[in-house]
Design a protein around this motif. Structure first.
Motif, short mmCIF file in Angstrom:
data_model
loop_
_atom_site.label_atom_id
_atom_site.label_comp_id
_atom_site.label_asym_id
_atom_site.label_seq_id
_atom_site.Cartn_x
_atom_site.Cartn_y
_atom_site.Cartn_z
N ILE A 1 10.73 72.59 40.42
CA ILE A 1 10.14 71.87 39.28
C ILE A 1 9.38 70.68 39.83
N GLU A 2 8.59 70.05 38.98
CA GLU A 2 7.90 68.83 39.42
C GLU A 2 8.34 67.61 38.64
N THR A 3 8.45 67.73 37.32
CA THR A 3 8.71 66.54 36.51
C THR A 3 10.17 66.50 36.04
N GLY A 4 10.57 65.31 35.55
CA GLY A 4 11.93 65.16 35.03
C GLY A 4 12.18 66.06 33.83
N ARG A 5 11.15 66.21 32.99
CA ARG A 5 11.34 67.06 31.80
C ARG A 5 11.47 68.52 32.20
N GLU A 6 10.73 68.92 33.24
CA GLU A 6 10.89 70.30 33.72
C GLU A 6 12.30 70.51 34.29
N MET A 7 12.81 69.47 34.98
CA MET A 7 14.16 69.61 35.55
C MET A 7 15.19 69.74 34.43
N TYR A 8 15.03 68.95 33.40
CA TYR A 8 15.93 68.98 32.24
C TYR A 8 15.96 70.40 31.64
N LYS A 9 14.77 70.95 31.43
CA LYS A 9 14.67 72.27 30.82
C LYS A 9 15.29 73.33 31.75
N ALA A 10 15.00 73.19 33.06
CA ALA A 10 15.52 74.18 34.01
C ALA A 10 17.05 74.14 34.03
N VAL A 11 17.63 72.94 33.97
CA VAL A 11 19.10 72.84 33.98
C VAL A 11 19.66 73.51 32.73
N LEU A 12 19.08 73.21 31.57
CA LEU A 12 19.61 73.82 30.34
C LEU A 12 19.47 75.34 30.38
N ASP A 13 18.37 75.81 30.95
CA ASP A 13 18.16 77.27 31.07
C ASP A 13 19.23 77.92 31.94
N GLN A 14 19.78 77.16 32.87
CA GLN A 14 20.72 77.75 33.84
C GLN A 14 22.17 77.65 33.39
N LEU A 15 22.44 76.96 32.30
CA LEU A 15 23.83 76.90 31.81
C LEU A 15 24.18 78.24 31.15
N PRO A 16 25.40 78.66 31.09
CA PRO A 16 26.58 77.95 31.54
C PRO A 16 26.79 78.02 33.06
N ALA A 17 27.54 77.04 33.55
CA ALA A 17 27.89 77.02 34.97
C ALA A 17 29.29 76.42 35.08
N ASP A 18 29.95 76.69 36.19
CA ASP A 18 31.31 76.14 36.38
C ASP A 18 31.26 74.68 36.80
N VAL A 19 30.26 74.37 37.64
CA VAL A 19 30.15 73.01 38.19
C VAL A 19 28.68 72.62 38.17
N ALA A 20 28.40 71.33 37.97
CA ALA A 20 27.02 70.84 38.10
C ALA A 20 27.05 69.58 38.96
N VAL A 21 26.21 69.56 39.98
CA VAL A 21 26.13 68.38 40.86
C VAL A 21 24.70 67.84 40.75
N PHE A 22 24.56 66.68 40.14
CA PHE A 22 23.23 66.13 39.89
C PHE A 22 22.88 65.12 40.98
N VAL A 23 22.25 65.62 42.02
CA VAL A 23 21.92 64.75 43.16
C VAL A 23 20.49 64.21 43.03
#
Ligand code: C5P
Length: 398
Positions: free
Chosen positions: A249-271
């Motif tokens: 991704i490039e932007t913060g909003r793209e990252m936000y959308k990508a994370v939501l698209d990838q849920l559900p997950a067991d663990v999330a590490v936001f580095v």
């Protein structure tokens, strides 16, 4: 780990089809067996004869083939392997997969299979970034399909960017890790990493000095323990590990959308060091210097991914970990952030210039959990990652 595994290798049409020959050879070196399936267009790039000779197997090409149906029907073929690997996966084939089209043997197998499917995309950079391709990728990922690569680099068509199929050796590393049994096998973990680029006009942006080294090391360490890692990264100075499922991704909003698209997950590490703000209006053309006036730029706040995911009522990962990169009052600021975000752990690190953490190889962190605060000594970012992966296993009681 690949030893004894049966791979149904679907080769689709693209210049990277030539890499499938090397891939078959490496799969065999790793003692896996390969049954190849070729689409019509892939046969424009490599011949069934060379694929068959290297694989030491019949090559399946036709959906309606009496001889093949008598030997092994297409449904049976779709169930016969441990996994189906599509490499290279062309833009057209990904589109078919997203739609569920089944108009040839390869696409029909994918619809009929009950086995895990992995794809190694390969296409021109513009085709890769096209919203239609990204939409198709989102759809197939939602269906549980795992992507390997693609890489960034020079393309056969003379352009540069993302879209090069992962090298055969990288695909092998990915598969070895995919089949590897470890304490985190079966766990799906999202890791965000790198900086973001918040565009001001087509060529200017604001970013930060995060190199992505710590996030990359964490993603790699978790994958080494068998986790299925979705690595969502902004621009980064370090190479992506081959054993993770990459989302660029490039932007913060793209990252936000990508994370939501990838849920559900067991663990999330936001580095990731996500930009706090984006420009309210991105100029369509380069903003020109005006000697009379300075430009007035208005900001808006980016969605806070860590806070949002930590407070989800549904689909909240069991363990949500954030980072607090600070340049002053590190512990105090981290504690305030810990309360504000609602995550399970926050990892504080001092990133002031004198520490050399941003862009460097070492890190010194303090982990705040709900029960205690742990200071870790200065160590390499890779060691921090391995130790953290082990701590995550403990927290999940694995
Ligand atoms: O608020 P601050 O940026 O300092 O918080 C840092 C933590 O929050 C990091 O874990 C970072 O990945 C995450 N974050 C986020 N979304 C944002 C800003 C930060 O997930 N928009």
């Amino acid at each position: 780990m690949l030893e004894g595994k049966k791979i149904l290798l679907v080769i689709t049409g693209g210049i990277a089809a030539y890499k499938s020959l090397e891939l078959i050879r490496l799969l065999q070196v790793n003692k896996a067996s390969v049954v190849p399936v070729m689409t019509k267009s892939s046969q424009q790039f490599v011949t069934p004869l060379s694929v068959s000779a290297i694989a030491g197997s019949k090559v399946y090409t036709e959906l309606f083939d009496l001889t093949a149906e008598a030997e092994m029907g297409h449904i049976e073929l779709s169930r016969s392997a441990d996994i189906i690997l599509v490499a290279p996966a062309s833009a057209d084939f990904l589109s078919k997969m997203a739609q569920g089209t089944c108009d040839d043997l390869a696409s029909t197998l994918l619809l009929a299979t009950d086995k895990p499917v992995l794809v190694a995309p390969s296409m021109n950079v513009r085709m890769w970034h096209h919203p239609a391709t990204q939409r198709n990728l989102g759809a197939i990922r939602d269906d549980g399909i795992v992507t390997i690569g693609p890489n960034q680099g020079d393309m056969a068509c003379g352009e540069f960017g993302f879209g090069r199929m992962s090298e055969p050796a990288e695909v092998i590393t990915f598969l070895n890790s995919y089949f590897k049994e470890g304490p985190l096998s079966g766990k799906r973990i999202i890791v965000t990493s790198g900086t973001t680029h918040e565009m001001m006009d087509p060529i200017r942006y604001i970013a930060n000095k995060s190199s992505g080294a710590q996030g990359t090391a964490i993603a790699s360490a978790l994958a080494d323990l068998g986790a299925n890692v979705v690595f969502i990264t902004g621009p980064s100075a370090v190479a992506t590990p081959p054993n993770v499922d990459l989302v660029n991704i490039e932007t913060g909003r793209e990252m936000y959308k990508a994370v939501l698209d990838q849920l559900p997950a067991d663990v999330a590490v936001f580095v990731a060091a996500v930009g706090d703000w984006y420009f309210d209006e991105v100029a369509e053309q380069k903003i020109k210097k005006d000697n009379e006036r300075l430009p007035v730029l208005k900001f808006k706040e980016n969605p806070d991914i860590l806070r949002y995911v930590s407070n989800l009522q549904e689909n909240r990962p069991q363990l949500v970990i954030g980072f607090a990169a600070e340049t002053s009052d590190v512990h105090k600021n981290a504690e305030t952030k810990f309360k504000k975000k609602g995550c399970d752990w926050i990892i504080a690190n001092d990133v002031s210039d004198s520490t050399g953490v941003m862009g460097g190889d070492e890190n010194k962190i303090t982990i705040f959990t709900k029960k205690k605060k742990e200071d870790w000594p200065l160590m390499s970012k890779k060691s921090v990652a391995r130790k953290l992966a082990a701590k995550i296993c403990d927290a999940l009681e694995l």
